[in-house]
Enzyme design. Structure first.
Site, PDB file in Angstrom:
ATOM      1  N   HIS A  83       0.821  -1.215   0.000  1.00 40.28           N
ATOM      2  CA  HIS A  83       0.000   0.000   0.000  1.00 40.28           C
ATOM      3  C   HIS A  83       0.855   1.265   0.000  1.00 40.28           C
ATOM      4  CE1 HIS A  83       0.341  -0.082   4.523  1.00 40.28           C
ATOM      5  NE2 HIS A  83       0.387   1.211   4.317  1.00 40.28           N
ATOM      6  N   ASP A 136      -0.149  -7.627   1.592  1.00 40.25           N
ATOM      7  CA  ASP A 136       0.373  -6.252   1.625  1.00 40.25           C
ATOM      8  C   ASP A 136       1.898  -6.246   1.681  1.00 40.25           C
ATOM      9  OD1 ASP A 136       0.455  -3.511   1.743  1.00 40.25           O
ATOM     10  OD2 ASP A 136      -0.226  -3.362   3.824  1.00 40.25           O
ATOM     11  N   SER A 233       4.195   2.268   8.197  1.00 38.22           N
ATOM     12  CA  SER A 233       3.858   1.217   7.240  1.00 38.22           C
ATOM     13  C   SER A 233       5.094   0.667   6.541  1.00 38.22           C
ATOM     14  CB  SER A 233       2.913   1.745   6.168  1.00 38.22           C
ATOM     15  OG  SER A 233       1.631   1.957   6.680  1.00 38.22           O
TER      16      SER A 233
END
Length: 276
Positions: A83, A136, A233
């Protein structure tokens, strides 16, 4: 309704690092608290495989363009979250991002030393599902090789690091409070790997997302206080000296009953390209 967030900084979103880094999904992105919530200062000399993703064109000069984390698993290979490379996060297609770099060997984003290495190729898992957050993961190929000492081994299936109760650490430069208080220097937080049953109960579907033990694991404290947050992230979750997860998504940062969710490395080892 609660909102699940990815842990990356995207166009209009700044990544937040909480005391324990919060995984990012199609919801909220991770950050660090206390810087990495519940965390403390960390040093790249002790964890040289931790890197920051940077694009000054997209995110400006104030934090050296940092927008996500990453981890070196081979001299020219860095893992991060898929992402982080999405159009939603970058505002443009990653293929058109000419200044994508990995910052390595530097505690402070704007400090001296270390290197900013251009990314030669970016591969985002085509099977990544931004609705379920499954898969992811992305692989970056660097233009210059890192030293062998800057690489962390990946934990395969059956590794003791995945056992519930195992102490792990999450790293990042993200939001440290959940209120857009981003860290300028690397932080880390100690978290516990949680049982899949507890994670499935916390994320059973609906607005908070759905936990899938085949591709994900979760870590933190069920009472909250330690987690990743926006800006974290793609950063590493390390246990027993091996990489077990990447910050992916979660419901808020360091909230009681809402642990951080990570991409499970053992599930991806078999299909990720060239990371061995």
């Amino acid at each position: 309704m609660s909102r699940t967030v990815f842990r990356a900084v995207t166009g209009a979103l700044a990544l937040v690092a909480a005391a324990a880094l919060i995984p990012l999904g199609s919801h909220a992105w991770a950050a660090e608290g206390g810087v990495v919530i519940g965390g403390q200062p960390a040093h790249v000399k002790d964890s040289p495989w931790v890197v920051a993703l940077s694009s000054r064109d997209r995110f400006g000069e104030s934090r050296a363009g940092q927008f996500c984390g990453g981890v070196a698993v081979a001299p020219k290979k860095v893992l991060t979250a898929a992402h982080c490379l999405s159009r939603a996060a970058l505002g443009v297609d990653v293929a058109s991002l000419r200044d994508l770099r990995v910052i390595t060997g530097r505690d402070a984003l704007l400090g001296a030393g270390g290197k900013e290495i251009p990314v030669r190729e970016a591969w985002a898992n085509p099977g990544f599902n931004p609705i379920t957050n499954a898969g992811d993961l992305a692989v970056l190929t660097l233009a210059e090789a890192l030293p062998e000492k800057s690489v962390v081994p990946m934990a395969g299936s059956g590794d003791a690091g995945y056992a519930p109760g195992t102490e792990a650490a999450v790293y990042g430069w993200g939001d440290t409070t959940g209120n857009n208080d981003y860290a300028s220097s690397l932080r880390a937080a100690k978290v516990s790997v949680l049982p899949d049953a507890a994670c499935a109960q916390a994320y059973s579907g609906g607005g908070s997302g759905t936990y899938d033990a085949s591709t994900m694991l979760c870590a933190g404290e069920l009472l909250g206080g330690y987690d990743a947050c926006q800006g974290d992230s793609g950063g590493p979750l390390v246990a027993r000296g091996r990489l077990i997860g990447l910050v992916s998504w979660g419901d808020g940062c360091a909230k009681a009953g809402s642990p951080g969710v990570y991409t499970r490395i053992s599930a991806a080892i078999g299909w990720m390209p060239g990371a061995g």
